[in-house]
Motif scaffolding. Structure first.
Motif, PDB file in Angstrom:
ATOM      1  N   MET A   1       0.845  -1.203   0.000  1.00 44.50           N
ATOM      2  CA  MET A   1       0.000   0.000   0.000  1.00 44.50           C
ATOM      3  C   MET A   1       0.879   1.251   0.000  1.00 44.50           C
ATOM      4  O   MET A   1       1.725   1.421   0.863  1.00 44.50           O
ATOM      5  N   GLN A   2       0.640   2.115  -0.985  1.00 42.18           N
ATOM      6  CA  GLN A   2       1.413   3.346  -1.067  1.00 42.18           C
ATOM      7  C   GLN A   2       0.569   4.497  -0.518  1.00 42.18           C
ATOM      8  O   GLN A   2      -0.433   4.881  -1.107  1.00 42.18           O
ATOM      9  N   VAL A   3       0.986   5.017   0.641  1.00 45.16           N
ATOM     10  CA  VAL A   3       0.214   6.083   1.287  1.00 45.16           C
ATOM     11  C   VAL A   3       0.711   7.436   0.797  1.00 45.16           C
ATOM     12  O   VAL A   3       1.900   7.729   0.887  1.00 45.16           O
ATOM     13  N   PRO A   4      -0.198   8.280   0.264  1.00 42.26           N
ATOM     14  CA  PRO A   4       0.255   9.591  -0.217  1.00 42.26           C
ATOM     15  C   PRO A   4       0.668  10.488   0.950  1.00 42.26           C
ATOM     16  O   PRO A   4       0.143  10.359   2.056  1.00 42.26           O
TER      17      PRO A   4
ATOM     18  N   HIS B   1      -8.722   3.784  -9.833  1.00 37.38           N
ATOM     19  CA  HIS B   1      -9.836   3.476  -8.925  1.00 37.38           C
ATOM     20  C   HIS B   1     -10.477   4.790  -8.451  1.00 37.38           C
ATOM     21  O   HIS B   1      -9.787   5.800  -8.291  1.00 37.38           O
ATOM     22  N   PRO B   2     -11.775   4.795  -8.209  1.00 37.19           N
ATOM     23  CA  PRO B   2     -12.449   6.035  -7.779  1.00 37.19           C
ATOM     24  C   PRO B   2     -11.885   6.635  -6.492  1.00 37.19           C
ATOM     25  O   PRO B   2     -12.016   7.843  -6.287  1.00 37.19           O
ATOM     26  N   TYR B   3     -11.317   5.827  -5.607  1.00 36.07           N
ATOM     27  CA  TYR B   3     -10.799   6.416  -4.360  1.00 36.07           C
ATOM     28  C   TYR B   3      -9.633   5.646  -3.750  1.00 36.07           C
ATOM     29  O   TYR B   3      -8.819   6.246  -3.065  1.00 36.07           O
ATOM     30  N   ASP B   4      -9.525   4.353  -4.042  1.00 40.08           N
ATOM     31  CA  ASP B   4      -8.469   3.574  -3.379  1.00 40.08           C
ATOM     32  C   ASP B   4      -7.169   3.676  -4.180  1.00 40.08           C
ATOM     33  O   ASP B   4      -6.626   2.679  -4.655  1.00 40.08           O
TER      34      ASP B   4
ATOM     35  N   LYS C   1     -11.956   1.158   1.461  1.00 42.37           N
ATOM     36  CA  LYS C   1     -10.967   0.181   0.999  1.00 42.37           C
ATOM     37  C   LYS C   1      -9.700   0.383   1.820  1.00 42.37           C
ATOM     38  O   LYS C   1      -9.619   1.311   2.644  1.00 42.37           O
ATOM     39  N   GLU C   2      -8.712  -0.404   1.542  1.00 44.24           N
ATOM     40  CA  GLU C   2      -7.495  -0.429   2.363  1.00 44.24           C
ATOM     41  C   GLU C   2      -6.913   0.957   2.589  1.00 44.24           C
ATOM     42  O   GLU C   2      -6.626   1.355   3.729  1.00 44.24           O
ATOM     43  N   LEU C   3      -6.750   1.716   1.508  1.00 48.87           N
ATOM     44  CA  LEU C   3      -6.043   2.993   1.625  1.00 48.87           C
ATOM     45  C   LEU C   3      -6.895   4.036   2.355  1.00 48.87           C
ATOM     46  O   LEU C   3      -6.387   4.809   3.177  1.00 48.87           O
ATOM     47  N   THR C   4      -8.176   4.086   2.050  1.00 48.25           N
ATOM     48  CA  THR C   4      -9.019   5.068   2.740  1.00 48.25           C
ATOM     49  C   THR C   4      -9.240   4.662   4.197  1.00 48.25           C
ATOM     50  O   THR C   4      -9.337   5.517   5.077  1.00 48.25           O
TER      51      THR C   4
END
Lengths: 317, 317
Positions: free
Chosen positions: B1-4, B146-149, B238-241
């Motif tokens: 997972m790449q977190v901004p 993806h719309p958000y992830d 999802k994972e990132l959000t």
């Protein structure tokens, strides 16, 4: 007749600054492509009390001496000027009285009361209205502030075009709807100093084209009871607005009811703003007269957003 | 997972600047009085393509290398992300494909086509959607957005809160609706650097309160087919959000369908702007939780304005 000058506009702008919004100017690629021009929409629908009328009303009310102000202000209006005057009076803490026909829309009466105004009802005729306002003025000593035939009001409305030029000038043309002519008078007044090269166009419903016919005839022609969905544009020119319209307007463009409704719906749909039918008249005129505006930078004044959300003209009822 | 990171937000803001609007922030005395707080409405309904989603989509598309971009972009979305991705792709001159259920609203399909996008229809189920997008990616080599992830999308959405703080900070709190969580993730990311003392609240329909329940449970809970008029908020975390929501959100506030419709109508009526039901969820949550926001300076993100003007929820049909 006291004709306002550009100095009055500058003074008005200083005076009203903290009481009205400096409204945003929106652009839309869709609208530009549709019009074949670059349009800059000055959003007076987002103004205090929902219309440009707040500018003139606030200027008039704040300019009163304390002695005069103490007796309050009064007007006759079944529309946005009445609302705006009540807003202005409320901010100054003085009474406001609005003469309205008893059959005015309940929503408008409620809005006047929301802003702390007093309503005096009369029969829906000009003679009854004149009698009612005369009685109010005699009884209260209030200062009468006409919706448009008043130099303080015109100087206030002029601040709208002033902001437009300051923020997005130079422009090749500015277009605004015309009813009694207060806004277009103020617009031409502001542009005559700030952008003398810019053309000034007025847009009018074909169903209430008294200004168009006046300009053609060279004298004020009044209509008795024009029928148009653009209910803010039913008023006729008066001496002071005729002064500006007859001298400083480059043209009056008329549009049909159907064209007004289409432009209104398109603005809601594509620009995501609520405008009243009167506001859509200018855009409809641009769509209809592409030869006039082709490739030009055009300021478009969207005048107000006070509509009944339960009765939208594109929905059958 | 790449977190901004916040650096990604700054880079995104530079990248998208000429392709999205710096949307106006509106205030309303009426709304302030009603809420008992000072509200600053960030008007993403006035954004390109009618929603904040343009920010993330443009950031993702403009950040692609030429080689990757040449193969186009693709997503699955029956809503504003699909539209926004097509807008972004059109501006870069590359193809965009949107997988949509065949029963998606005709208006939304037409809008995607207006922006030059290609629609691939599928059965209205998650498995059919996954199969369809996999096929598109295999055949075209398009980049999936993806719309958000997606960190590029979240960094783009974060620019909205960045502008809000730059223009109207300091704020005590910011509130935004939550669906899949892209906007609220970006908002918390921007605030963590620009206004670490500001609280971040998410607002959610009670009828689609999967994020609320997730936060309570400490793990992602998904709903199969939530029914709410706020159709932009049906997606699940999802994972990132979840990374952002679980760490950086001060609370999730839920509101009823009726409260959403009332806040939506009131916004149209008093602020003269067209917002979609999802946008009204945040304002409804403020009205409902006056203890939380009392006397505070609160940023409110109005997320979008894409509604069917022929079917307004307060009108019976």
């Amino acid at each position: 007749m006291q004709v306002p000058t550009y100095d009055d506009v500058v003074a008005a702008h200083e005076r009203i600054r903290s009481f009205v919004h400096r409204t945003p100017v929106l652009t839309s690629r869709f609208m530009n492509e549709r019009a074949g021009a670059r349009l800059f929409f000055k959003c007076e629908n987002l103004q205090k009390a929902g219309a440009f009328k707040a500018r003139g009303a606030v200027n008039a009310v704040l300019g009163l001496s304390d002695a005069v102000a103490a007796k309050g202000v009064a007007t006759h209006s079944s529309g946005n000027h009445g609302l705006s005057l009540c807003y202005a009076a409320q901010r100054r803490g003085i009474p406001a009285t609005v003469v309205m026909p008893y059959d005015a829309a309940e929503a408008k009466k409620a809005a006047v009361r929301d802003y702390g105004g007093t309503i005096v009802e009369c029969e829906p005729s000009i003679s009854a209205r004149e009698a009612a306002i005369a009685k109010v003025l005699a009884e209260t000593g209030a200062d009468f502030i006409h919706p448009y035939d008043d130099p303080r009001v015109i100087a206030g409305q002029a601040t709208c075009a002033k902001e437009l030029i300051e923020d997005f000038g130079p422009l090749d043309a500015v277009i605004a709807p015309i009813g009694g002519g207060g806004l277009i008078s103020g617009t031409s007044l502001a542009l005559s100093t700030l952008a003398p090269e810019a053309k000034v166009y007025a847009a009018e419903p074909a169903n209430a084209d008294d200004a168009y016919r006046s300009l053609k005839a060279g004298r004020i022609i009044t209509d008795d009871a024009p029928q148009t969905i653009a209910d803010g544009l039913k008023a006729s020119l008066k001496e002071l607005t005729w002064h500006f319209v007859s001298r400083h307007i480059d043209g009056i463009l008329t549009v049909s009811e159907e064209e007004i409704i289409q432009a209104m719906r398109l603005t809601w749909q594509r620009m995501k703003i609520v405008i009243e039918p009167s506001s859509a008249v200018a855009l409809a005129a641009i769509f209809k007269n592409q030869d006039v505006f082709s490739s030009k930078r055009v300021g478009v004044i969207l005048t107000g957003g006070n509509v009944d959300l339960d009765k939208l003209p594109w929905l059958a009822h």
